[in-house]
Design an enzyme around this catalytic site. Structure first.
Site, mmCIF file in Angstrom:
data_model
loop_
_atom_site.group_PDB
_atom_site.id
_atom_site.type_symbol
_atom_site.label_atom_id
_atom_site.label_comp_id
_atom_site.label_asym_id
_atom_site.label_seq_id
_atom_site.Cartn_x
_atom_site.Cartn_y
_atom_site.Cartn_z
ATOM 1 N N GLY A 90 0.840 -1.199 0.000
ATOM 2 C CA GLY A 90 0.000 0.000 0.000
ATOM 3 C C GLY A 90 0.870 1.243 0.000
ATOM 4 O O GLY A 90 0.865 2.022 0.948
ATOM 5 N N LEU A 146 1.771 7.729 2.761
ATOM 6 C CA LEU A 146 2.456 7.283 3.986
ATOM 7 C C LEU A 146 3.371 6.089 3.712
ATOM 8 O O LEU A 146 4.536 6.071 4.130
ATOM 9 C CB LEU A 146 1.418 6.912 5.061
ATOM 10 C CG LEU A 146 2.038 6.384 6.353
ATOM 11 C CD1 LEU A 146 2.768 7.494 7.098
ATOM 12 C CD2 LEU A 146 0.983 5.738 7.245
ATOM 13 N N ASN A 185 -4.534 3.165 9.879
ATOM 14 C CA ASN A 185 -5.493 3.865 10.730
ATOM 15 C C ASN A 185 -6.659 2.927 11.058
ATOM 16 O O ASN A 185 -6.968 2.021 10.296
ATOM 17 C CB ASN A 185 -6.084 5.078 9.989
ATOM 18 C CG ASN A 185 -5.118 6.250 9.927
ATOM 19 O OD1 ASN A 185 -4.203 6.359 10.750
ATOM 20 N ND2 ASN A 185 -5.322 7.138 8.968
ATOM 21 N N LYS A 243 -4.203 6.398 18.755
ATOM 22 C CA LYS A 243 -4.081 6.868 17.364
ATOM 23 C C LYS A 243 -5.468 7.107 16.773
ATOM 24 O O LYS A 243 -5.704 8.080 16.049
ATOM 25 C CB LYS A 243 -3.290 5.849 16.530
ATOM 26 C CG LYS A 243 -3.174 6.192 15.036
ATOM 27 C CD LYS A 243 -2.293 7.393 14.775
ATOM 28 C CE LYS A 243 -2.439 8.035 13.413
ATOM 29 N NZ LYS A 243 -2.081 7.248 12.271
ATOM 30 N N ASN A 290 -3.981 20.137 8.661
ATOM 31 C CA ASN A 290 -4.022 19.654 10.048
ATOM 32 C C ASN A 290 -3.796 20.780 11.060
ATOM 33 O O ASN A 290 -4.458 20.844 12.092
ATOM 34 C CB ASN A 290 -2.950 18.582 10.266
ATOM 35 C CG ASN A 290 -3.252 17.301 9.506
ATOM 36 O OD1 ASN A 290 -4.264 17.220 8.812
ATOM 37 N ND2 ASN A 290 -2.393 16.304 9.641
ATOM 38 N N SER A 304 -4.632 15.768 5.869
ATOM 39 C CA SER A 304 -4.848 14.455 6.489
ATOM 40 C C SER A 304 -5.165 13.437 5.395
ATOM 41 O O SER A 304 -5.587 13.807 4.289
ATOM 42 C CB SER A 304 -6.018 14.512 7.475
ATOM 43 O OG SER A 304 -7.235 14.518 6.756
ATOM 44 N N SER A 305 -4.993 12.160 5.730
ATOM 45 C CA SER A 305 -5.245 11.122 4.719
ATOM 46 C C SER A 305 -6.697 11.181 4.245
ATOM 47 O O SER A 305 -6.976 10.951 3.070
ATOM 48 C CB SER A 305 -4.912 9.744 5.276
ATOM 49 O OG SER A 305 -5.614 9.516 6.476
HETATM 50 O O1 KPL Z 1 -2.729 9.714 10.604
HETATM 51 C C1 KPL Z 1 -2.891 10.805 10.112
HETATM 52 C C2 KPL Z 1 -3.744 10.843 8.887
HETATM 53 O O2 KPL Z 1 -3.762 11.831 8.180
HETATM 54 O O3 KPL Z 1 -4.407 9.827 8.645
HETATM 55 C C3 KPL Z 1 -2.322 12.036 10.755
HETATM 56 C C4 KPL Z 1 -1.385 11.629 11.885
HETATM 57 C C5 KPL Z 1 -3.449 12.873 11.283
HETATM 58 C C6 KPL Z 1 -1.435 12.837 9.845
HETATM 59 O O4 KPL Z 1 -2.116 13.549 8.867
#
Ligand code: KPL
Length: 311
Positions: free
Chosen positions: A7, A11, A105, A187, A205, A256-257
């Site tokens: 993936g 990130l 996440n 998280k 963010n 953010s994602s």
């Molecule tokens: O995990 C994140 C995301 O965007 O999914 C953070 C830590 C908020 C960073 O953008």
């Protein structure tokens, strides 16, 4: 150590790029063909926090069939709703000793992967690194954050320390954790406080911490999620809202994602984040009106483009 990034979005690509600085051999895998083609042509470009650009030459694949060597570790960074399909797709390129580490996440990823490959082959993790996809083959590092890795049962095993060492060699702050389940909830609470608000409003963010109405909304959503976490037995003893603000500031320029998903008209992880809080809240008899509203609003937004695409 042979590392497969399962993936390689923003990130996953960032983590892969950093890990490729170590002695390890890193492969990126993503279904995003344009991203792969661009990395193959000119390397992966990373816009760093100081504005400079680094280039990483590392193998990128858009299909597991082209991967010939068995990875020692698969770092799973796909969207939570793609976990089962993605892990299934790489099972044939792995061997009995391959370890899967989820840095995704949401709640339930460790469980989904364990059901497929066996609990002993899966490590849990979380990361607060921020990354944004700028264009195929190019990402922006949006902020440094801690990465935690651990066994789900809390044992500080040699393999956990080995992986943490590799992250540290790659100059990413990493810690071995004996409390991964709690950290995954922490998280989740950070994502609850940042992701939907940024996706709905289009802010970065940092503005969640800076703009008062956004900060208040974030605090209410996080408080509900905190109550739900406590009801499920996860005693979060840090000031979690302070943590949310700290991550928002540390990743201030990051999108953010979830905001990136909305910008790219993709399905979001809302069901695994605010939606999970609502579901677990219902089970525990805790009302979660703020998270429910955020989830409904994100679903509405998704519908404006997902339905159009389906027609
Ligand atoms: O995990 C994140 C995301 O965007 O999914 C953070 C830590 C908020 C960073 O953008």
């Amino acid at each position: 150590m042979r590392i497969l990034i399962l993936g390689a979005g923003a990130l996953g690509s960032l983590i892969g790029a950093r890990l490729s600085r170590t002695n390890g051999q890193v492969l990126l895998l993503t279904t995003d063909r344009e991203h792969v083609a661009s990395i193959q042509q000119r390397g992966l470009l990373v816009e760093e926090l100081d504005g400079s650009t680094s280039r990483y030459y590392l193998p990128a694949h858009d299909h597991p069939h082209t991967i010939s060597e068995k990875p020692d570790i698969v770092i799973v960074t796909v969207k939570s709703y793609d976990t089962v399909a993605a892990v299934h797709s790489v099972m044939d390129c792995c061997c009995a000793s391959t370890v899967f580490l989820t840095l995704q996440n949401g709640i339930g990823n460790w469980e989904s992967i364990s059901q497929m490959v066996g609990e002993e082959s899966v490590l849990a993790g979380s990361t607060a690194q921020g990354a944004t996809m700028l264009e195929p083959g190019m990402i922006r590092h949006g902020g440094n954050g801690q990465t935690h890795v651990g066994e789900i049962n809390g044992r500080l095993s040699p393999r956990v320390h080995r992986i943490v060492d590799v992250f540290r060699q790659a100059e990413m702050e990493a810690h071995a954790s004996d409390a991964m389940q709690r950290l995954i909830w922490e998280k989740l609470l950070i994502n609850v406080g940042i992701n939907a608000i940024t996706a709905l409003t289009g802010i970065t963010n940092g503005l969640v911490a800076e703009l008062e109405p956004a900060r208040h909304l974030s605090q209410s959503a996080v408080q509900e999620a905190f109550d739900v976490a406590r009801a499920r037995g996860f005693a979060i003893d840090v000031d979690i809202f302070e943590r949310v603000l700290a991550v928002a500031k540390a990743t201030a320029t990051n999108r953010s994602s979830m905001r990136q998903d909305v910008d790219r008209k993709k399905r979001t992880e809302i069901d695994a984040i605010n939606g999970a809080v609502v579901r677990f809240g219902q089970e525990a008899g805790i009302a979660t009106p703020v998270n429910q509203s955020l989830a409904r609003l994100v679903h509405t937004l998704e519908a404006t483009y997902l339905i159009k695409e389906a027609n």
